[in-house]
Design a protein around this motif. Structure first.
Motif, PDB file in Angstrom:
ATOM      1  N   ASP A 196      20.189  47.340  48.972  1.00 35.67           N
ATOM      2  CA  ASP A 196      21.160  48.198  50.010  1.00 35.67           C
ATOM      3  C   ASP A 196      20.082  49.114  50.973  1.00 35.67           C
ATOM      4  O   ASP A 196      20.541  49.427  52.070  1.00 35.67           O
ATOM      5  N   MET A 197      19.020  49.503  50.449  1.00 37.20           N
ATOM      6  CA  MET A 197      17.920  50.399  50.868  1.00 37.20           C
ATOM      7  C   MET A 197      17.193  49.510  51.561  1.00 37.20           C
ATOM      8  O   MET A 197      16.107  50.269  52.057  1.00 37.20           O
ATOM      9  N   ASN A 198      17.192  48.427  51.796  1.00 33.00           N
ATOM     10  CA  ASN A 198      16.334  47.498  52.639  1.00 33.00           C
ATOM     11  C   ASN A 198      14.942  47.384  52.017  1.00 33.00           C
ATOM     12  O   ASN A 198      13.971  47.351  52.824  1.00 33.00           O
ATOM     13  N   LEU A 199      14.919  47.498  50.820  1.00 35.80           N
ATOM     14  CA  LEU A 199      13.410  47.512  50.331  1.00 35.80           C
ATOM     15  C   LEU A 199      13.352  45.908  50.082  1.00 35.80           C
ATOM     16  O   LEU A 199      13.930  45.286  49.689  1.00 35.80           O
ATOM     17  N   GLU A 200      11.921  45.773  50.241  1.00 33.59           N
ATOM     18  CA  GLU A 200      11.408  44.286  49.811  1.00 33.59           C
ATOM     19  C   GLU A 200      11.179  44.324  48.445  1.00 33.59           C
ATOM     20  O   GLU A 200      10.930  45.083  47.716  1.00 33.59           O
ATOM     21  N   ILE A 201      11.695  43.052  47.729  1.00 31.92           N
ATOM     22  CA  ILE A 201      11.875  43.167  46.310  1.00 31.92           C
ATOM     23  C   ILE A 201      10.915  41.807  45.820  1.00 31.92           C
ATOM     24  O   ILE A 201      11.093  40.758  46.274  1.00 31.92           O
ATOM     25  N   VAL A 202      10.317  41.871  44.930  1.00 36.57           N
ATOM     26  CA  VAL A 202       9.150  41.209  44.227  1.00 36.57           C
ATOM     27  C   VAL A 202       9.898  40.977  42.571  1.00 36.57           C
ATOM     28  O   VAL A 202       9.475  41.941  41.966  1.00 36.57           O
ATOM     29  N   PRO A 203      10.252  39.741  42.483  1.00 36.36           N
ATOM     30  CA  PRO A 203      10.688  39.557  41.046  1.00 36.36           C
ATOM     31  C   PRO A 203       9.708  39.607  40.084  1.00 36.36           C
ATOM     32  O   PRO A 203       8.780  38.518  40.298  1.00 36.36           O
ATOM     33  N   VAL A 204       9.624  39.965  38.736  1.00 40.22           N
ATOM     34  CA  VAL A 204       8.437  39.752  37.848  1.00 40.22           C
ATOM     35  C   VAL A 204       9.408  39.472  36.680  1.00 40.22           C
ATOM     36  O   VAL A 204      10.409  40.069  36.007  1.00 40.22           O
ATOM     37  N   LEU A 205       8.920  38.451  35.850  1.00 35.54           N
ATOM     38  CA  LEU A 205       9.428  38.002  34.593  1.00 35.54           C
ATOM     39  C   LEU A 205       8.898  38.407  33.556  1.00 35.54           C
ATOM     40  O   LEU A 205       7.605  38.123  33.476  1.00 35.54           O
ATOM     41  N   ASN A 206       9.229  39.359  32.830  1.00 33.54           N
ATOM     42  CA  ASN A 206       8.266  39.829  31.843  1.00 33.54           C
ATOM     43  C   ASN A 206       8.595  39.185  30.474  1.00 33.54           C
ATOM     44  O   ASN A 206       9.257  38.610  30.152  1.00 33.54           O
ATOM     45  N   LYS A 207       7.866  39.680  29.535  1.00 31.13           N
ATOM     46  CA  LYS A 207       7.795  39.181  27.841  1.00 31.13           C
ATOM     47  C   LYS A 207       7.652  37.626  27.811  1.00 31.13           C
ATOM     48  O   LYS A 207       8.352  37.038  27.198  1.00 31.13           O
ATOM     49  N   VAL A 208       6.799  36.900  28.374  1.00 30.28           N
ATOM     50  CA  VAL A 208       6.935  35.557  28.662  1.00 30.28           C
ATOM     51  C   VAL A 208       6.196  35.040  27.307  1.00 30.28           C
ATOM     52  O   VAL A 208       5.921  34.035  27.075  1.00 30.28           O
ATOM     53  N   ASP A 209       5.524  36.161  26.678  1.00 29.99           N
ATOM     54  CA  ASP A 209       4.482  35.630  25.447  1.00 29.99           C
ATOM     55  C   ASP A 209       5.817  35.578  24.376  1.00 29.99           C
ATOM     56  O   ASP A 209       5.187  34.997  23.290  1.00 29.99           O
ATOM     57  N   LEU A 210       7.026  35.895  24.551  1.00 28.28           N
ATOM     58  CA  LEU A 210       8.033  35.786  23.364  1.00 28.28           C
ATOM     59  C   LEU A 210       8.295  34.238  23.187  1.00 28.28           C
ATOM     60  O   LEU A 210       8.716  33.839  24.465  1.00 28.28           O
ATOM     61  N   PRO A 211       8.467  33.679  22.200  1.00 32.97           N
ATOM     62  CA  PRO A 211       8.871  32.291  21.923  1.00 32.97           C
ATOM     63  C   PRO A 211      10.259  32.153  22.648  1.00 32.97           C
ATOM     64  O   PRO A 211      10.592  30.952  23.305  1.00 32.97           O
ATOM     65  N   ALA A 212      10.953  33.049  22.700  1.00 36.93           N
ATOM     66  CA  ALA A 212      12.360  32.871  23.269  1.00 36.93           C
ATOM     67  C   ALA A 212      12.391  32.956  24.729  1.00 36.93           C
ATOM     68  O   ALA A 212      13.502  32.802  25.427  1.00 36.93           O
ATOM     69  N   ARG A 252       2.893  41.481  49.359  1.00 38.97           N
ATOM     70  CA  ARG A 252       4.238  41.241  49.447  1.00 38.97           C
ATOM     71  C   ARG A 252       5.107  42.437  50.117  1.00 38.97           C
ATOM     72  O   ARG A 252       6.309  42.207  50.557  1.00 38.97           O
ATOM     73  N   LEU A 253       4.519  43.534  49.596  1.00 42.73           N
ATOM     74  CA  LEU A 253       5.270  44.827  50.214  1.00 42.73           C
ATOM     75  C   LEU A 253       4.918  45.284  51.473  1.00 42.73           C
ATOM     76  O   LEU A 253       3.553  45.375  51.633  1.00 42.73           O
ATOM     77  N   PRO A 254       5.804  45.777  52.249  1.00 41.33           N
ATOM     78  CA  PRO A 254       5.350  46.416  53.496  1.00 41.33           C
ATOM     79  C   PRO A 254       4.657  47.776  53.515  1.00 41.33           C
ATOM     80  O   PRO A 254       4.971  48.428  52.493  1.00 41.33           O
ATOM     81  N   ALA A 255       3.672  48.123  54.340  1.00 44.20           N
ATOM     82  CA  ALA A 255       3.162  49.302  54.354  1.00 44.20           C
ATOM     83  C   ALA A 255       4.152  50.223  54.893  1.00 44.20           C
ATOM     84  O   ALA A 255       5.033  49.905  55.624  1.00 44.20           O
ATOM     85  N   PRO A 256       3.824  51.429  54.641  1.00 45.00           N
ATOM     86  CA  PRO A 256       4.864  52.647  55.137  1.00 45.00           C
ATOM     87  C   PRO A 256       4.552  52.750  56.871  1.00 45.00           C
ATOM     88  O   PRO A 256       3.348  52.205  57.346  1.00 45.00           O
ATOM     89  N   LYS A 257       5.601  53.328  57.369  1.00 45.19           N
ATOM     90  CA  LYS A 257       5.439  53.428  58.821  1.00 45.19           C
ATOM     91  C   LYS A 257       5.460  54.971  59.121  1.00 45.19           C
ATOM     92  O   LYS A 257       6.139  55.764  58.204  1.00 45.19           O
ATOM     93  N   GLY A 258       4.793  55.550  60.116  1.00 43.48           N
ATOM     94  CA  GLY A 258       4.739  57.086  60.206  1.00 43.48           C
ATOM     95  C   GLY A 258       3.987  57.438  61.341  1.00 43.48           C
ATOM     96  O   GLY A 258       3.060  56.819  61.608  1.00 43.48           O
ATOM     97  N   LYS A 259       4.222  58.579  61.904  1.00 39.58           N
ATOM     98  CA  LYS A 259       3.342  59.301  62.992  1.00 39.58           C
ATOM     99  C   LYS A 259       2.588  60.213  62.545  1.00 39.58           C
ATOM    100  O   LYS A 259       3.498  61.420  62.211  1.00 39.58           O
TER     101      LYS A 259
END
Ligand code: GDP
Ligand code: MG
Length: 597
Positions: A123-139, A181-188
């Motif tokens: 909703d706030m227009n943020l760029e999203i990078v998905p991260v899958l955690n705990k891939v060390d777990l057998p499950a 993958r994430l944008p830099a901030p804008k500002g003057k």
């Protein structure tokens, strides 16, 4: 730093999916702390946060990262709380970011708060990078969870980064993802100062510390600033940032996140979401603000020992210095004496404050039934907001009563779906939607908040063996058939036990309370009637039989242990008893009576 080399981001996740562990790894990898300085979970720094494994106050750290392209970037990581009660803290953190890492436990998949938090970010227009955690777990099933993220959330997960925050696997890929993958901030930089007030807290050494994100212009040490909403002006004393160690600097430029101190007396003088500008050269218009934190659950807090009232008052005011999101005002109860009526963001918030009062300030407290805010429409047209059942006006003057409803999202494995639906149904819920994602069901219900504030979380956890996750937001007010139920002990109403209930549910609630109280109140030398009543009408009744002197004197058989226990209990709980009329009511009775089965 120039804008192209700054990245501001948050981590959003469901509780326990590894947000804090990942944050620690990022700090460690970029060298914000040496291994020796690295305590477990540096970002969760309050004792209760550590114990319960939740993050309450948002924290932020600045990291320096030398990327694979050879350039050095400044990364500001904003830690957000994961719990539904603190959703407003999530939103103010996200407002200071351009992007977010969406962390999903690859052995669990998407949960209710994953959804709630990521939707806020979208909703706030943020760029999203998905991260899958705990891939060390057998499950762990990264591919299945990737697909689930696409199906349920509707974002592209093909480039999701598979990591283990625990072992440190692929942490650098996460940092590369942030940079590329994430944008830099804008500002003057030349524009008048415009900075977002993200958070503020009280620090014993620094006084009130204000966390800011500069949008335009510069924030300098010594500068005279003005808060646009409150109108107050201050001279900036210190400017700095956290690595997470505190580092002082001379100024913060556009896109930067850091803190200032400015001889601000109280946290309550700072408004989250306010715009900070230059006093002499102010910005034309303020940034869009936040909705203020909203208290939705109220209860009375009373000292067990009346002599602790002043201690309670000073403890509340000290806690309030750091958490302006709860409210308190003095209240008197015929049953419990002097205390405070307090408002909280939700039940967890209530429990945390109560626990901190008891633990950090050594207070023994009685909490009354949690209540929501009812809107009472009077026959003369006036509308009253009722926080306390004790203040309920006379029934003849009431035209109608409205109660708050929530929209709740529950995610639960198939096996427990039936039990969850039954629970929601029992709590007057109305089902809106039921969908599946793999073997997990997502159910959306409308529920009256007053059915949720008692023990809904606990019940949900128990009927789903801990597998259900839950999130909600307030939806609006609807008329309800609501009545005030009083509890009378020995013919006298105990105000602290009165509550507002749905008429259809009053009788079973009343019966349940009377039965519980019968077990919880020790026998006296006389018979004690316990009654639940609506207006003058008794709807449930139990009687505690009298204790005959001769029987206690020489009680034997099975009776003796029970009575001994009772006497011992009475002894240890001597101070914890409340004399009410001629009857002693133990402290536990107030709390236990309110729990539904
Ligand atoms: P948060 O509630 O999202 O901040 O979650 P935490 O970072 O506190 O992690 C919750 C639990 O998961 C802790 O017991 C962590 O040690 C554990 N955990 C976090 N990341 C991993 C991981 O990559 N692998 C495994 N096996 N456990 C992890
Ligand atoms: Mg955490």
């Amino acid at each position: 730093t120039d804008l192209a080399h700054i990245r501001n981001f948050s981590i959003v996740a469901h509780i326990d999916h590894g947000k804090s562990t990942l944050a620690d790894r990022l700090i460690q990898f970029t060298g914000g702390l040496t291994t020796r300085e690295m305590k477990d979970q540096v970002l969760d720094n309050m004792e209760i946060e550590r114990e319960r494994g939740i993050t309450i106050k948002a924290q932020t750290v600045r990291l320096e990262y030398k990327a694979k392209n050879g350039e050095t970037y400044t990364l500001n990581l904003m830690d957000t709380p994961g719990h539904v009660d603190f959703a407003y803290e999530v939103s103010r953190c996200l407002a200071a970011c351009e992007g977010a890492l969406l962390v999903v436990d690859a052995s669990q998949g998407v949960e209710a708060q994953t959804l709630a938090n990521v939707y806020q970010a979208i909703d706030m227009n943020l760029e999203i990078v998905p991260v899958l955690n705990k891939v060390d777990l057998p499950a762990a099933e990264p591919d299945r969870v990737k697909q689930q993220i696409e199906d349920v959330i509707g974002i592209d997960a093909s480039d999701a980064i598979a990591i283990s925050a625990k072992t440190g696997l692929n942490i650098e890929a996460v940092l590369e993802g942030v940079v590329t993958r994430l944008p830099a901030p804008k500002g003057k930089i030349g524009a008048p100062l415009k900075a977002l007030l993200i958070d503020s807290w009280y620090d014993a050494y620094l006084g009130v510390v204000v966390l800011v994100r500069v949008i335009d212009g510069e924030l300098n040490k010594g500068q005279k600033i003005r808060m646009m909403a409150s109108g107050a002006a201050y001279q900036v004393e210190r400017v700095g940032y956290f690595t997470p160690k505190q580092v002082l600097t001379d100024n913060l430029g556009p896109g930067e996140v850091g803190f200032i101190t400015a001889q601000i007396k109280e946290v309550a003088d700072t408004h989250i979401g306010d715009t900070i500008t230059d006093d002499k050269k102010p910005a034309d218009e303020a940034l869009p603000g936040f909705k203020p934190a909203q208290q939705v659950v109220f209860c009375g807090l009373f000292p067990v020992d009346a002599a602790q009232f002043e201690d309670l008052r000073s403890a509340l005011s000290r806690l309030h210095l750091n958490d302006a999101s709860f409210t308190y005002e003095m209240e008197t109860s015929a049953a419990l004496g002097f205390g405070f009526r307090c408002g909280f963001l939700g039940l967890l918030h209530l429990e945390i404050i109560e626990e901190r009062l008891e633990r950090e300030f050594n207070l023994e407290l009685i909490a009354t039934a949690p209540s929501v805010i009812y809107r009472i429409h009077m026959t003369d047209g006036e509308v009253i907001e009722l926080h306390n059942p004790a203040d309920m006006p006379e029934v003849t003057k009431i035209e109608k009563i409205e109660e708050p409803w929530i929209r709740a999202t529950v995610m639960v494995p198939d096996d427990y779906l039936g039990a969850v639906l039954k629970l929601c149904q029992d709590r007057r819920g109305e089902q809106i939607e039921l969908t599946y994602a793999g073997n997990r069901a997502m159910v959306i219900y409308r529920l009256p908040l007053n059915e949720v504030v008692f023990d809904f979380y606990d019940r949900l956890k128990s009927v789903s063996r801990g597998y259900a996750s839950f999130d909600y937001h307030l939806e609006g007010y609807h008329e309800g058939d609501l009545v005030k139920m009083s509890i009378l002990v020995n013919e006298e109403p105990v105000d602290a036990l009165s509550m507002i209930v749905n008429r259809q549910r009053a009788e079973s609630r009343g019966r349940g309370m009377c039965e519980k109280l019968k077990d919880l109140i020790p026998r006296h030398l006389f018979k004690i009637p316990i009654q639940a009543a609506i207006g003058g009408k008794v709807i449930a009744r139990e009687t505690i039989s009298a204790l005959r002197k001769d029987v206690t004197a020489k009680c034997y058989g099975g009776d003796i242990t029970r009575k001994r226990k009772l006497l011992d209990k009475q002894k240890e709980g001597k101070k914890k008893m409340r004399q009410f009329g001629k009857v002693d009511i133990p402290q536990e009775a107030f709390i236990a009576a309110l729990k539904m089965d």
